[in-house]
Structure formats: structure tokens, C-alpha cells
Design a protein around this motif. Structure first.
Motif, short mmCIF file in Angstrom:
data_model
loop_
_atom_site.label_atom_id
_atom_site.label_comp_id
_atom_site.label_asym_id
_atom_site.label_seq_id
_atom_site.Cartn_x
_atom_site.Cartn_y
_atom_site.Cartn_z
N MET A 1 3.25 -32.48 21.74
CA MET A 1 2.71 -33.74 22.22
C MET A 1 1.54 -34.20 21.36
SD MET A 1 1.19 -34.49 25.96
CE MET A 1 -0.02 -35.77 26.03
N GLU A 2 1.17 -33.46 20.36
CA GLU A 2 0.04 -33.84 19.55
C GLU A 2 0.34 -35.08 18.71
OE1 GLU A 2 -0.32 -29.87 17.89
OE2 GLU A 2 -2.38 -29.83 18.58
N THR A 3 1.62 -35.41 18.52
CA THR A 3 1.99 -36.59 17.76
C THR A 3 2.87 -37.48 18.64
OG1 THR A 3 3.92 -35.45 16.85
CG2 THR A 3 1.89 -35.37 15.57
N SER A 74 8.28 -35.82 38.68
CA SER A 74 8.17 -36.19 37.26
C SER A 74 8.16 -34.98 36.34
CB SER A 74 6.89 -37.00 37.05
OG SER A 74 5.75 -36.21 37.31
N GLY A 75 7.46 -33.89 36.73
CA GLY A 75 7.39 -32.71 35.87
C GLY A 75 6.33 -32.78 34.79
N PHE A 76 5.47 -33.80 34.80
CA PHE A 76 4.38 -33.88 33.83
C PHE A 76 3.08 -34.24 34.55
CE2 PHE A 76 6.97 -37.76 33.58
CZ PHE A 76 6.06 -38.74 33.99
N GLU A 77 1.98 -34.22 33.83
CA GLU A 77 0.66 -34.42 34.44
C GLU A 77 0.35 -35.91 34.60
OE1 GLU A 77 -4.01 -33.13 33.60
OE2 GLU A 77 -2.36 -32.05 32.65
N TRP A 78 -0.34 -36.22 35.70
CA TRP A 78 -0.72 -37.61 35.99
C TRP A 78 -2.24 -37.74 36.09
CZ3 TRP A 78 2.41 -42.00 36.99
CH2 TRP A 78 3.78 -41.76 36.92
N VAL A 79 -2.73 -38.90 35.69
CA VAL A 79 -4.15 -39.25 35.81
C VAL A 79 -4.25 -40.47 36.72
CG1 VAL A 79 -6.23 -40.01 34.60
CG2 VAL A 79 -4.69 -38.35 33.52
N ALA A 80 -5.12 -40.38 37.73
CA ALA A 80 -5.34 -41.52 38.63
C ALA A 80 -6.45 -42.41 38.06
CB ALA A 80 -5.74 -41.02 40.02
N LEU A 81 -6.18 -43.71 38.01
CA LEU A 81 -7.18 -44.69 37.57
C LEU A 81 -7.72 -45.42 38.80
CD1 LEU A 81 -5.28 -46.20 34.50
CD2 LEU A 81 -6.97 -44.37 34.51
N ILE A 82 -9.04 -45.50 38.92
CA ILE A 82 -9.65 -46.13 40.09
C ILE A 82 -10.75 -47.10 39.65
CG2 ILE A 82 -9.20 -44.13 41.58
CD1 ILE A 82 -12.21 -43.45 41.26
N ASP A 83 -11.10 -47.99 40.56
CA ASP A 83 -12.23 -48.89 40.38
C ASP A 83 -13.35 -48.40 41.31
OD1 ASP A 83 -14.09 -50.87 40.15
OD2 ASP A 83 -12.69 -52.54 40.49
N PRO A 84 -14.40 -47.77 40.76
CA PRO A 84 -15.45 -47.19 41.61
C PRO A 84 -16.21 -48.22 42.43
CG PRO A 84 -16.14 -47.21 39.32
CD PRO A 84 -14.70 -47.63 39.33
N ARG A 85 -16.08 -49.52 42.08
CA ARG A 85 -16.80 -50.55 42.81
C ARG A 85 -16.11 -50.93 44.11
NH1 ARG A 85 -16.82 -54.46 37.71
NH2 ARG A 85 -14.67 -53.66 37.84
N ARG A 117 -6.22 -37.14 24.92
CA ARG A 117 -6.14 -36.22 23.76
C ARG A 117 -6.28 -34.77 24.21
NH1 ARG A 117 -9.11 -40.28 21.05
NH2 ARG A 117 -11.09 -39.20 21.46
N HIS A 118 -7.21 -34.52 25.15
CA HIS A 118 -7.38 -33.16 25.67
C HIS A 118 -6.12 -32.69 26.41
CE1 HIS A 118 -11.47 -32.25 24.54
NE2 HIS A 118 -11.88 -33.44 24.96
N ILE A 119 -5.52 -33.57 27.20
CA ILE A 119 -4.30 -33.21 27.92
C ILE A 119 -3.19 -32.91 26.92
CG2 ILE A 119 -2.50 -34.07 29.46
CD1 ILE A 119 -4.67 -35.65 30.92
N ALA A 120 -3.09 -33.74 25.87
CA ALA A 120 -2.06 -33.54 24.86
C ALA A 120 -2.22 -32.20 24.16
CB ALA A 120 -2.10 -34.68 23.84
#
Length: 450
Positions: A1-3, A74-85, A117-120
Motif C-alpha cells: 500500500m506504500e504506492t 469491508s476488511g480494511f481500516e476506516w477513519v471517521a471524519l467529524i466537525d468538532p464544532r 501515510r502512517h496507516i499505509a
């Protein structure tokens, strides 16, 4: 996944989704947008992804079961995006902590690119380790197809870069010394000495002088100064095999060396610095020895900073076949001409055995079977295991010599098309002697005229 990693982005707001796509595409990521969960399902059915991004807000609280199903399938990692406001329900807050390893602010796009990048990198390392089935050490190799040993390989690579004591546990014959050598060879100390001390093989009266060295005249037979094992390992690694056998009265002296990093040779009051990394191993349960008063607890704590357990062979029987194939090739000098491998029945017998002596016992059994078998295959009856009426006995020197002599005669006859006169000349013996040996070893005669 690095590329060229593939990312799926689930966000119902098109403007916000487009902004994230542009930022990530500029970093080399491939982003597939989905404005709903149902669209995400359809896209995932057609393509493979490495990471998922999903924007969550208060109104998504009613759809959390569907979100969780998407993540689990899905079988892969997910990141949640939020609006802190924006306000967040307690159900959504709990779900973020339960379903996601990473939660990120939607406006911090440079930080998001760094996180990806860290996840990759982490996934690439995990994938590479999963694919690697062997670890080469000192012209030998550790080989395995089991998750337990893959974790051991990962530990060895990780701990090699940490300059702290390592404590290796495992039954006799599991490969503890090979693991210690792997730590040394993968470490920054690889170019320095690797010195082994078998604490159980050295008499108690000599082990102190072996470890610390001595000055001339320190005792009756000390005719000259001698460097100890600790000093010899300076800059490198000192491997204490069977450290549980270290005499109790010497343990306090060794503990002082660990704490001060300096030694005094027998017969000398001068302190000598010794920069060594200590790797210790044992096949015994040291906490029990501590309770019995046979091993110092403070020394155990000092040695057991980082621990690795090597599982016995009976816990990883999937490794028996690749190990047998490895030994069959590694010790090919023992194979008679025409021996091509193990029969299915012989391999099944090897895989059913519990191997109390572990890999060392398996290696010796394979070597013995090669020496004592006739081509083309090693059969089950050539392997004296799993049969109480035929206990294992190592071959005698005479048996090994006779088998080698028989193999040499067969090879010479084949090279000379069974012409006894030519074969006897090649081996430097008379035809009468060769005929006698052929009768002794039951080697079939083929008429020279044919």
C-alpha cells in the motif's frame, strides 16, 4: 500500500467531499467518492480499497448499525471524519470509540494525509511480515507457516533494534539459540562478537572464571591472564543458554555486572567496562525456581526486560512438512543416490508425532532416515517413531559407516553401468572384494554383458 493506495470516501456533502478528494489526490492517493452507504456498498463490490473515510455527524446516529455493517464487511481500516464544532449525541460518541481506531477533524487535511501515510506504512509492514515464512540466520533459517511463529519473527525484528536484555523461553530443541542469533544479526551490534555460554554445561567451580576471566596466579592452574566470555563479547551480544542453571551464589555477582556494566577478573581489583547486550534463554519455568529459592528474583527482573516465547513443534504441526523438506535439502550429503523424498505414509507419520524433542529431534530423525533408507523414497518403516515396540535409537558409528559404504558402492556401479571390473578399479579395490561387499550389503548383481 506504500504506492498508489486506494481510498473510498463516504460523505453526503458533495462540496466537502470534492475538497477532500483534491487534497488527497495531490498526495498521490486514489479516491472514490460515495454520497451514501448504499453507493459505498456498490462501489466496494467492484473495487478493492486499502482505507475508508466516512464523515459522521449528529443525524447519522440513527444509521449506526448500517455503518457498523459496512465497516465489518469491508476488511480494511476506516477513519471517521467529524466537525468538532457541531453537537454530537452520546450514541455517536460511543460509536466513534467502539468502531474506529482513528477519528480526525474534517478541516485538518494535511493532518489527514499524514495519518493515511502512517496507516499505509503499517499495513505494508503487516502484509510483508504475513507473507514472509522464513528468517535467515547464520547460513541457516527459521521457517514457519503458522501465525504464532510469524509473531515470533515480528518480535525478533522489533526487539533487535531495542538495546535491552531479552529473555527467550521455550522447550529444549525449539531453536532458542537460533532466535538469539537472529536478534544479534538484526541489531546494530551485528558486526561485533556473538558469544555463547551454556550455563548448564560448565562445572559450577569453573563458571565464574569462564564468565569473568582471571589474572595470572589467581588460582593454582592460572599460569597466564585469560579474558572471560563477558569481556570477549564486548560491543556485541552475550548469550546465556540455560541461564536457570547459573549457580545461586554467582547470581549476585552477575547481577552486579548487569547494573554496573563492569567486571573484575578473578585475582584482580581493577574494574573493566564491558558494553554487551545480554540475551538469556531457558527451558524451565523461572518463576517456580524463584519460589523454590533457586533463582534470584532481582536477577530475573533484570534479565526479563523483553520476553519471547518459542512455541513447541506440537503447537505448530503445519511447520513439520516445510521443515522436513528443508532438512532433506540441507543435509543432502547424507542422501544415497536416487533418494527423492518421503513417501506419503512416512510424511503422515512425521506429522502425527508430537516431537517432545522439537525441531532438534525432527532434524535428527530426518538425517537418520536418509542414512538408513533405500531409494527412491523414505518409507514409514524407516522412521522409528510412534511405535512403542520400536523405540528410537540413534544409529551407531558402525551403522553409519556401513550405510555410507553401501551408498558408495551403488553409486560406483551405476556410473560404470554395473561393470564390476571398472567399478572396482575406480574405488581402488579388487573385484573379489567388491563381490564380497555386494553380497554383504545385498546389492543385486547385474551381468556385465548386459
Amino acid at each position: 500500500m506504500e504506492t498508489q493506495p486506494n481510498i473510498i470516501l463516504v460523505d453526503r456533502t458533495s462540496d466537502r467531499s470534492r475538497k477532500i478528494q483534491v487534497a488527497l489526490c495531490a498526495q498521490g492517493y486514489f479516491v472514490s467518492p460515495a454520497e451514501s452507504l448504499s453507493k459505498a456498498w456498490r462501489i466496494m463490490a467492484k473495487r478493492e480499497f486499502d482505507v475508508g473515510l466516512i464523515h459522521l455527524q449528529e443525524e447519522d446516529s440513527t444509521h449506526l448499525p448500517e455503518v457498523e455493517n459496512l465497516l465489518l464487511d469491508s476488511g480494511f481500516e476506516w477513519v471517521a471524519l467529524i466537525d468538532p464544532r457541531q453537537a454530537m449525541t452520546s450514541a455517536l460518541r460511543l460509536a466513534l470509540g467502539r468502531m474506529f481506531h482513528s477519528v480526525h477533524q474534517q478541516e485538518d487535511l494535511p493532518g489527514l494525509a499524514c495519518l493515511l501515510r502512517h496507516i499505509a506504512k503499517r499495513q505494508a509492514i503487516a502484509s510483508r511480515i504475513k507473507q514472509e515464512t522464513r528468517l535467515n540466520v547464520s547460513r541457516r533459517c527459521m521457517i514457519s507457516h503458522t501465525p504464532g511463529m510469524h509473531r515470533v519473527f515480528e518480535q525478533l525484528r522489533t526487539l533487535a533494534g531495542v538495546d535491552a536484555p531479552v529473555f527467550i523461553t521455550g522447550e529444549s530443541g525449539t531453536g532458542k539459540e537460533l532466535a538469539a542469533r537472529a536478534i544479534h544479526e538484526l541489531s546494530p551490534r551485528a558486526q561485533a562478537p556473538f558469544v555463547t555460554v551454556n550455563c548448564g554445561a560448565i562445572p559450577a567451580s569453573l563458571i565464574q572464571s569462564e564468565l569473568f576471566g582471571f589474572e595470572r596466579g589467581a588460582f593454582t592452574d592460572a599460569h597466564c591472564r585469560r579474558m572471560g566470555k563477558i569481556e570477549a563479547a564486548s560491543g556485541g551480544t552475550l548469550f546465556l543458554d540455560e541461564v536457570s542453571e547459573l549457580p545461586y551464589d554467582l547470581q549476585s555477582t552477575f547481577l552486579r555486572f548487569i547494573e554496573s556494566r563492569s567486571i573484575s577478573r578473578l585475582g584482580s581489583h581493577k574494574e573493566t567496562k564491558a558494553d554487551v547486550r545480554i540475551v538469556a534463554a531457558t527451558n524451565r519455568h523461572v518463576p517456580t525456581l524463584v519460589e523454590e529459592g533457586n533463582f534470584r528474583l532481582d536477577l530475573f527482573y533484570r534479565l526479563n526486560v523483553l520476553e519471547i516465547r518459542i512455541p513447541p513443534l506440537r503447537e505448530r504441526k503445519e511447520d513439520i512438512r516445510p521443515l522436513v523438506e528443508l532438512f532433506f535439502e540441507q543435509f543432502k550429503q547424507y542422501r544415497p543416490p536416487g533418494l527423492v523424498g518421503f513417501s506419503p505414509q512416512a510424511m503422515a507419520l512425521l506429522q502425527e508425532h508430537d516431537w517432545p524433542g522439537n525441531i532438534r529431534e525432527l532434524m535428527n530423525t530426518v538425517c537418520r532416515a536418509m542414512l538408513m533408507s533405500d531409494p527412491p523414497y523414505i518409507e514409514a518403516e524407516n522412521i522409528p517413531i510412534g511405535n512403542p515396540s520400536k523405540p528410537y535409537r540413534p544409529p551407531s558409528l558402525e551403522q553409519i559407516r556401513e550405510q555410507a559404504e553401501r551408498n558408495t558402492i551403488i553409486s560406483a556401479l551405476k556410473r560404470n553401468r554395473h561393470n564390476v571390473a571398472k567399478a572396482s578399479r575406480e574405488m581402488g579395490i579388487s573385484r573379489v572384494t567388491l563381490y564380497r561387499l555386494m553380497d554383504k550389503y545385498d546389492i543385486q548383481r547385474i551381468d556385465d554383458r548386459y
